[in-house]
Design an enzyme around this catalytic site. Structure first.
Site, short mmCIF file in Angstrom:
data_model
loop_
_atom_site.label_atom_id
_atom_site.label_comp_id
_atom_site.label_asym_id
_atom_site.label_seq_id
_atom_site.Cartn_x
_atom_site.Cartn_y
_atom_site.Cartn_z
N TRP A 100 0.82 -1.21 0.00
CA TRP A 100 0.00 0.00 0.00
C TRP A 100 0.85 1.26 0.00
O TRP A 100 0.55 2.23 -0.68
CB TRP A 100 -0.99 0.01 1.17
CG TRP A 100 -2.01 -1.09 1.06
CD1 TRP A 100 -2.23 -2.10 1.96
CD2 TRP A 100 -2.96 -1.30 -0.01
NE1 TRP A 100 -3.24 -2.92 1.51
CE2 TRP A 100 -3.70 -2.46 0.32
CE3 TRP A 100 -3.25 -0.63 -1.20
CZ2 TRP A 100 -4.73 -2.96 -0.50
CZ3 TRP A 100 -4.27 -1.13 -2.02
CH2 TRP A 100 -4.99 -2.28 -1.67
N ASP A 167 -1.71 6.97 5.74
CA ASP A 167 -2.77 6.06 5.35
C ASP A 167 -3.05 5.20 6.57
O ASP A 167 -2.22 4.38 6.96
CB ASP A 167 -2.28 5.21 4.16
CG ASP A 167 -3.28 4.12 3.77
OD1 ASP A 167 -4.34 4.01 4.41
OD2 ASP A 167 -2.99 3.39 2.81
N LYS A 191 -12.32 -1.24 6.40
CA LYS A 191 -11.52 -2.07 7.28
C LYS A 191 -11.98 -1.97 8.73
O LYS A 191 -12.02 -2.94 9.43
CB LYS A 191 -10.04 -1.68 7.22
CG LYS A 191 -9.44 -1.58 5.82
CD LYS A 191 -9.22 -2.93 5.17
CE LYS A 191 -9.01 -2.86 3.68
NZ LYS A 191 -7.78 -2.18 3.25
C1 LIG Z 1 -7.22 -1.73 1.91
C2 LIG Z 1 -6.19 -0.71 1.98
C3 LIG Z 1 -6.07 0.28 0.99
C4 LIG Z 1 -6.95 0.33 -0.23
O1 LIG Z 1 -8.16 0.85 0.11
P1 LIG Z 1 -9.27 1.14 -1.00
O2 LIG Z 1 -10.31 1.83 -0.19
O3 LIG Z 1 -9.69 -0.19 -1.56
O4 LIG Z 1 -8.67 2.00 -2.05
C5 LIG Z 1 -5.09 1.23 1.15
N1 LIG Z 1 -4.26 1.23 2.20
C6 LIG Z 1 -4.34 0.28 3.16
C7 LIG Z 1 -3.39 0.34 4.32
C8 LIG Z 1 -5.30 -0.72 3.09
O5 LIG Z 1 -5.38 -1.64 4.04
#
Ligand SMILES: *Cc1c(COP(=O)(O)O)cnc(C)c1O
Length: 354
Positions: A100, A167, A191
């Site tokens: 990511w 993030d 998540k």
């Molecule tokens: C799942 C995830 C993403 C991607 O998220 P989307 O909403 O599908 O774009 C990005 N960063 C992390 C750390 C993730 O776990």
């Protein structure tokens, strides 16, 4: 039968959120309208959006500190790009701790110059690097606080003078964090906060408006702030599920209480991974994630046998990400300790049967 869902995302939400969200699909309060059909400009939905934004700041301890919370489209993935577009003038600095963060870097490269200041790629992303030197012209430092795929997580955050961008898709609201160290936070809801389709963005307003290039309307955080997160139709249902989940966190006693539970769930699962000779953990112990427990079978020829056992027990979603293989048990806020105990029992039972 309801399964024990260890999926990495979309993932488990509190049972009460499923119930309240279902009810709202039939009728939102006494409006005579479903949450799926009500206007986003109605006073009922505007109140939902306002409360969700306020609660996101409250749970982050950021109320009254110059921050704004937004619920936007695009997933965390669009905000890889949008975050860079709003902040990158000279150079974006990135710490690479996995897939990511690498994707975040790749998207920033569409905006301008970037620099990877540290990476754990060489050892398969099993740890969080601590040493780095920032280029003098870095506008911000970007980190991924929890690496959903490799099962590593920051416990201490970099001390920098420039804006820290994170993030937090897979560990937001899972523990008390020094949120005011961050200037920009984004997290895909699916998540740990709500239904897929919405991204929470928390931004300190003073960092915006500093770049010289033009920013398209729907990628411009200042525009979204001005329009109170309603520049266009927001993902109304998904926002509502976020509100319900954040209310649930408060009802449980807040993030500190959730954190204690998360610690205990992670402790019992890692303890079994370490104890059971059939399994080995993936990440270095010091940087292990409390949200995503990644482990492998020592003898992979036993895969079918183990898969049959956990499937039989009503467990779902523990297959590892295709880039790591093995298993990944995601134990987000809503995962009850009983489900984790069940997985531990299955692992113990497996040891006895082979
Ligand atoms: C799942 C995830 C993403 C991607 O998220 P989307 O909403 O599908 O774009 C990005 N960063 C992390 C750390 C993730 O776990």
């Amino acid at each position: 039968m309801k399964k024990h869902n260890f999926s990495a995302g979309p993932s488990i939400l509190p049972a009460s959120v499923f119930e309240k969200a279902s009810q709202a699909v039939l009728e939102l309060g006494n409006t005579g309208l479903s949450i799926l059909e009500i206007s986003h400009r109605s006073k009922e939905f505007v109140a939902i959006m306002e409360e969700a934004r306020a609660l996101a700041l409250e749970l982050s301890g950021l109320t009254g500190k110059g921050y704004q919370a937004l619920f936007l489209h695009g997933g965390a993935s669009l905000h890889f790009y949008a975050s860079a577009l709003n902040l990158l003038e000279r150079k974006g600095a990135y710490i690479d701790t996995g897939t990511w963060s690498h994707k975040a870097l790749t998207e920033a490269q569409f905006v301008g110059a970037t620099s990877v200041v540290a990476s754990s790629r060489e050892n398969g992303y099993r740890n969080i690097p601590t040493d780095f030197a920032l280029p003098l012209d870095a506008d911000y430092l970007h980190i991924t606080t929890n690496n959903t795929i490799y099962g590593t997580e920051y416990s201490h955050y970099p001390e920098v003078e420039i804006p820290l961008v994170a993030d937090m898709s897979s560990d937001i609201f899972s523990k008390e964090m020094p949120m005011d160290k961050f200037a920009l936070i984004y997290a895909g809801a699916q998540k740990n906060i709500g239904a897929a389709g919405v991204t929470l963005v928390i931004v300190r307003e003073d960092i915006l408006g500093k770049v010289s290039h033009k920013i398209p309307t729907h990628l411009n955080y200042q525009v979204h702030i001005k329009n109170e997160s309603m520049t266009n139709t927001p993902p109304t249902f998904a926002v509502y599920t976020c509100l319900l989940t954040m209310q649930w966190i408060k009802e449980q006693g807040g993030i500190k209480v959730i954190e204690e539970r998360n610690k205990e769930k992670a402790r019992i699962l890692y303890e079994e991974v370490d104890r059971n000779p059939l399994f080995k953990g993936y990440a270095e112990s010091k940087d292990r994630s409390r949200m995503n427990v990644v482990f492998n079978l020592v003898d992979e020829t036993l895969t079918d046998q183990f898969n049959a056992l956990w499937t039989e027990a009503g467990i779902s979603g523990i297959k590892g990400h295709r880039s790591v293989g093995g298993y990944r048990a995601s134990i987000y806020n809503a995962m009850p300790i009983e489900s984790v105990q069940l997985l531990v029992e299955v692992m113990k039972h497996f040891e006895k049967t082979v």
